[in-house]
Design a protein around this motif. Structure first.
Motif, PDB file in Angstrom:
ATOM      1  N   GLY A   1       0.814  -1.201   0.000  1.00 54.48           N
ATOM      2  CA  GLY A   1       0.000   0.000   0.000  1.00 54.48           C
ATOM      3  C   GLY A   1       0.845   1.247   0.000  1.00 54.48           C
ATOM      4  N   ALA A   2       0.159   2.378  -0.003  1.00 59.44           N
ATOM      5  CA  ALA A   2       0.854   3.658  -0.025  1.00 59.44           C
ATOM      6  C   ALA A   2      -0.077   4.739   0.488  1.00 59.44           C
ATOM      7  CB  ALA A   2       1.318   4.002  -1.441  1.00 59.44           C
ATOM      8  N   PHE A   3       0.534   5.805   0.996  1.00 59.05           N
ATOM      9  CA  PHE A   3      -0.185   7.042   1.311  1.00 59.05           C
ATOM     10  C   PHE A   3       0.470   8.160   0.521  1.00 59.05           C
ATOM     11  CE2 PHE A   3      -0.221  11.091   3.583  1.00 59.05           C
ATOM     12  CZ  PHE A   3      -1.594  11.341   3.591  1.00 59.05           C
ATOM     13  N   THR A   4      -0.332   8.918  -0.216  1.00 61.10           N
ATOM     14  CA  THR A   4       0.204  10.015  -1.014  1.00 61.10           C
ATOM     15  C   THR A   4      -0.589  11.288  -0.735  1.00 61.10           C
ATOM     16  OG1 THR A   4      -1.216   9.503  -2.910  1.00 61.10           O
ATOM     17  CG2 THR A   4       0.947   8.453  -2.843  1.00 61.10           C
ATOM     18  N   ALA A   5       0.119  12.411  -0.745  1.00 61.98           N
ATOM     19  CA  ALA A   5      -0.496  13.733  -0.621  1.00 61.98           C
ATOM     20  C   ALA A   5       0.039  14.588  -1.760  1.00 61.98           C
ATOM     21  CB  ALA A   5      -0.167  14.353   0.732  1.00 61.98           C
TER      22      ALA A   5
END
Length: 962
Positions: A749-753
């Motif tokens: 998974g990943a978190f991007t802003a």
């Protein structure tokens, strides 16, 4: 509330079933679970010889290292279905040089979305306009589809609409292997993606895991609202079959795919039309801003789509790969709108009493009655035919050669789109004296009330006349087809030279791109009779009978509306001996010539880009810097009206010769330099920061470049109308992006802003100039026969590039995570996105009556997407939802397309599958769970536009692999 509880209960039931099957299937099967999306640790890749984002040496090295590490970590772990799709997409996004999001199919023929557009809307900042109940047109980066570039296997796609909008429901999701949304630009991307670039790709058969793969999918469908709509069948189905084979020791790959969809075209509509200027509305002298009218319609029919894909790839050596691929889709959308249309509440054609006012003076209700002598007002019975036949072809030949540090890619392509909408407008009215030589329109009255974002009201004092065959007659049967041909022919040559020892630049890339884009618009018309029967010389009202007019009533939420006659206009004409109804171009309808014509756009591009791979403060920095030079030549040919026999003799398709027109060819040539830079600062293996800056451009949509002009003369002045112009320039923008990205271990998974700013230098708008200097624009001004001198300059109704422009700011947050729970629940995953967008860009509009500022088309200030999915190899399920706040669009059709606001909407879908073996699974899907309508309004939510319900659709079927 009952519906919401039922949906929740259904979701909980699936979760409970999920838990049971998880316990059953906790231990991995020795022969690999074979659900509809089963995949190994390496998913099939898109065709690398046909992508515009050339593989970089630094990206290749990093991706290979990550894949090797992941292979070690995942030994003995089976990754399937939704989880595999997420993890593959995360890997692609992580090692790319641009800011992008990706959706992938974990296996060809896997459990597909309703459309590619549905899949794309699960990405942050990507929203869809629902056309006919399905996601079809895409908005991105706070901008409409006119600012989006779309490619398939690296080739620019033609459109079936004459705009830059691609109708994504033309592309069966079963045949698309991957879709990438490029949110930042780079020199190697084809120009056009100011909002974003959407790159679709089909599968490369050499990447298949097995020598031979066959996938068959069948699902029957049921729409729960179709039974309320005349001419709609509740049942439908989707069928797809795909085969991939590898031969000659895995050096030759062949792929074939077919997808067919049959489904009802269903909607029930309450339509409020646009509001006019301040007017006196009755004999008492009351004033206000009346609506042009209202409509209630049942829109029924059948939609059929056939899609085909074929791929041939030959890789005789490690250094050479050649291939050919083709995609073809044919979509037949049978759409018939039947019901009532009350028109011309304005312009003094009727009296409005007991008006209901809003504070801005707009009238949203009242009783509308014919004048003492009936004018052009009445409650017309309508039988409109919007049936559209469209097709898209895209294909080409490609080759990729590598030798040492050199890589060369060549691609020759052709694509075309054809769209033909029959566009029949049939009206019937009640008459006095039917059967006599001089029937007259009955005086009529109706009472209506708009109800904001809900269904309004419509009542009549004598509803029986509208279903009485002795009172009703066909007044007009008009056929006004839209026929478009859009064709691209392209050549792309690209090369990469890898630098082994350079401490900053890892490779130099460059290429050329040649594209010839041709567009043809062909308008024609056939008209029998006249609206309200006001022109007997065009054809007398025709009587109806029970075989061509069926008494039809409303059900459900629309049950309060009067019953109507469902009319077959062509059958009415045939029963009365009118059989020659072929549409033609004619001077009697001179717009059929003015709105026809051809546009030719030639693009000659060259680009150069340096790939960056260096270290700054002991941290890796990768990316690219480059420039794309675009030389554009755009010219259009058409007819200009000059009148007074000042033109050349031209004979129309009815045999009438006119000398009031001259052929014209107009256009311009220009060169643009588009620099770009993309940098990725790698804090460590799991965190990185991207920054990007670029100059981008979106061409004016091609139908807006038509050169045809109609004319009129008044008070010695020469005036032109067209609302198109071949002198339009592209819409340029300076874009700035930054994205922080955190990646979870094992690509889980990943978190991007992502934040962005797009400063658009100009927008294309329609304008009316007074005293326009035609000669300075190269437009011929004819001689006034009264003076012997050229006419004086008058009005010019056209399109232009405004000089104001404006800025769009946005924020996209996105989280994807799989395998965050232990044991049997390790197959649970989530994805969630939230986006903000804002812009100060406004344009004045009077469509709601009083002037008001209108927002930027395609921009929703807030949008969100969320999905919960589970996959253990035996059972898989996904509950997903998308939300977007209000936005402006021109998708509402009353008599013409109208600019309206779309109200906020939230759409939920639920789907699941159970694998009985590695070869066979059952599939179940529920689309539009809450029967979310589309609701539009004119600036003020109390000024109703269209309230449109499409129903819920259920799919049940199977998937077979062998």
């Amino acid at each position: 509330m009952i519906l919401k509880r039922n949906v929740l209960a259904l979701a909980l039931a699936l979760v409970g079933f999920c838990a049971t099957s998880a316990a059953y299937a906790a231990a991995p099967l020795n022969d690999q679970p074979a659900g509809p999306q089963t995949a190994s640790q390496n998913a099939p890749a898109a065709q690398d010889a046909s992508t515009t984002d050339t593989t970089k040496s630094n990206a290749t090295t990093r991706a290979k290292a990550a894949a090797d590490a992941k292979a070690k970590d995942l030994q003995g772990i089976t990754v399937t279905g939704y989880n595999k799709s997420v993890e593959t997409a995360v890997d692609i996004q992580r090692y790319a040089d641009t800011i992008q999001n990706v959706v992938t199919a974990a296996d060809i023929g896997g459990l597909p979305d309703q459309s590619i557009a549905d899949a794309l809307t699960r990405l942050p900042g990507v929203t869809a306009e629902r056309i006919g109940g399905e996601a079809s047109q895409i908005n991105c980066g706070g901008l409409s589809g006119n600012f989006i570039q779309t490619t398939l296997n690296g080739r620019a796609q033609p459109t079936t609409s004459g705009t830059n909008y691609v109708q994504f429901d033309q592309y069966p999701s079963e045949l698309i292997n991957q879709a990438t949304v490029y949110k930042s630009s780079q020199a190697s991307l084809i120009e056009g993606g100011v909002g974003c670039t959407i790159a679709m790709a089909t599968a490369n058969p050499l990447d298949a895991k097995q020598e031979q793969t066959v996938n068959v999918d069948f699902r029957g469908s049921y729409n729960d609202q179709a039974s309320d709509v005349y001419g709609a069948n509740s049942m439908g189905y989707r069928f797809s079959a795909a085969w991939q084979g590898k031969f000659l020791e895995d050096t030759l790959g062949v792929g074939l795919g077919f997808a067919r969809m049959v489904q009802p075209h269903v909607s029930e509509q309450f339509v409020g039309e646009a509001f006019d200027g301040l007017q006196t509305i009755n004999a008492a002298g009351q004033q206000g801003y009346p609506s042009q009218g209202i409509q209630v319609q049942q829109n029924g029919g059948s939609e059929q789509r056939n899609g085909y894909v074929a791929t041939l790839v030959w890789k005789p050596t490690d250094n050479l790969q050649v291939g050919a691929d083709g995609f073809f889709s044919q979509y037949n959308d049978g759409s018939f709108g039947r019901g009532f249309r009350g028109q011309l509440f304005d312009q003094g054609q009727a009296q409005i009493t007991n008006p209901v006012y809003l504070s801005n003076g707009a009238i949203v209700g009242g009783t509308v009655t014919s004048n003492a002598t009936p004018d052009n007002f009445g409650l017309e019975t309508t039988a409109d035919n919007y049936t559209t036949h469209s097709s898209v072809f895209s294909g080409g030949l490609n080759a990729k050669w590598t030798s040492g540090p050199w890589t060369v890619v060549a691609d020759v392509s052709a694509s075309r789109a054809v769209s033909s909408q029959i566009n029949v407008d049939t009206t019937a009215d009640p008459y006095n004296g039917l059967g006599t030589a001089t029937p007259t329109l009955m005086s009529q009255s109706l009472t209506y009330g708009l109800n904001g974002l809900n269904i309004g009201s419509l009542t009549v004092p004598n509803p029986g006349i509208y279903t009485n065959l002795g009172d009703m007659a066909l007044s007009r049967y008009g056929v006004y087809p839209y026929v478009y041909h859009d064709k691209n022919q392209g050549l792309r040559l690209e090369t990469t030279y890898e630098l082994a020892d350079n401490p900053v630049i890892s490779a130099i890339e460059g290429g050329i791109y040649v594209n010839n884009h041709t567009y043809n618009a062909d308008r024609s018309a056939y008209v029998y009779g006249s609206e309200w029967g006001d022109n007997p010389s065009a054809g007398a009202p025709l009587p109806l009978n029970s075989s061509n007019a069926v008494n039809t009533c409303w059900r459900g939420d629309f049950a309060s509306f009067p019953c109507f006659l469902a009319i077959n206009g062509a059958a009415v004409l045939a029963a009365n001996g009118v059989t020659s109804t072929t549409p033609v171009k004619s001077w009697a309808n001179n717009w059929t010539y003015i709105q026809s014509g051809q546009v030719n756009v030639k693009s000659r591009d060259a680009w150069l880009m340096a790939d960056i791979d260096t270290n700054v403060f002991d941290h890796s920095v990768t990316g690219n810097i480059g420039v794309r030079v675009v030389r554009t030549s755009q010219y259009s040919s058409g007819l200009q009206e000059v009148d007074n026999n000042a033109g050349v003799p031209i004979t129309d398709q009815t045999g009438v010769t006119s000398s009031n027109y001259i052929p014209v060819t107009q256009g311009l040539t220009y060169t643009d330099w588009l620099p770009s830079i993309n940098l990725v600062y790698h804090f460590d293996d799991t965190n990185q920061l991207r920054v990007s800056a670029a100059k981008t451009m979106a061409p004016p949509y091609i139908s807006s470049l038509l050169a045809g002009h109609g004319a009129w003369e008044d008070n010695g002045q020469y005036n032109l109308w067209s609302n198109t112009s071949p002198l339009l320039k592209p819409m340029y923008a300076n874009t700035f992006d930054a994205s922080f990205e955190h990646y979870f271990p094992d690509s889980s998974g990943a978190f991007t802003a992502h934040v962005y700013t797009k400063h658009v230098e100009s927008f294309v708008q329609q304008v009316t100039y007074n005293d326009f200097d035609f000669a300075s624009a190269g437009i011929t001004v004819p001689t006034d026969p009264n003076t012997g001198k050229p006419y004086l300059n008058g009005q010019y109704q056209t399109s232009f590039n405004n000089t104001q422009g404006g800025t769009v700011h946005g924020l996209d947050l996105f989280l994807q995570k799989t395998h965050f729970l232990p044991g049997v629940w390790s197959g649970l995953g989530v994805s969630a996105g939230f986006s903000l967008a804002q812009s100060a860009v406004k344009s004045e509009s009077t469509i709601s009556g009083p002037p008001q500022n209108q927002g930027l088309p395609g921009l929703s200030k807030k949008s969100a997407t969320a999905a919960v999915f589970y996959d253990n190899g035996t059972f898989s399920a996904q509950l997903s939802g998308t939300y977007r706040s209000s936005f402006v669009s021109d998708s509402q059709i009353a008599v013409n397309n109208q600019i309206v606001y779309f109200a906020p909407e939230t759409v939920f879908n639920l789907q699941g599958a159970y694998n009985f073996s590695k070869n066979f699974s059952l599939l179940l899907q529920f689309l539009n769970l809450t029967n979310q309508p589309t609701r539009t309004y004119f600036g003020n939510t109390q000024q109703t536009g269209t309230i449109q319900y499409f129903g819920r659709t259920t799919y049940l079927g199977f998937n077979l692999k062998f």
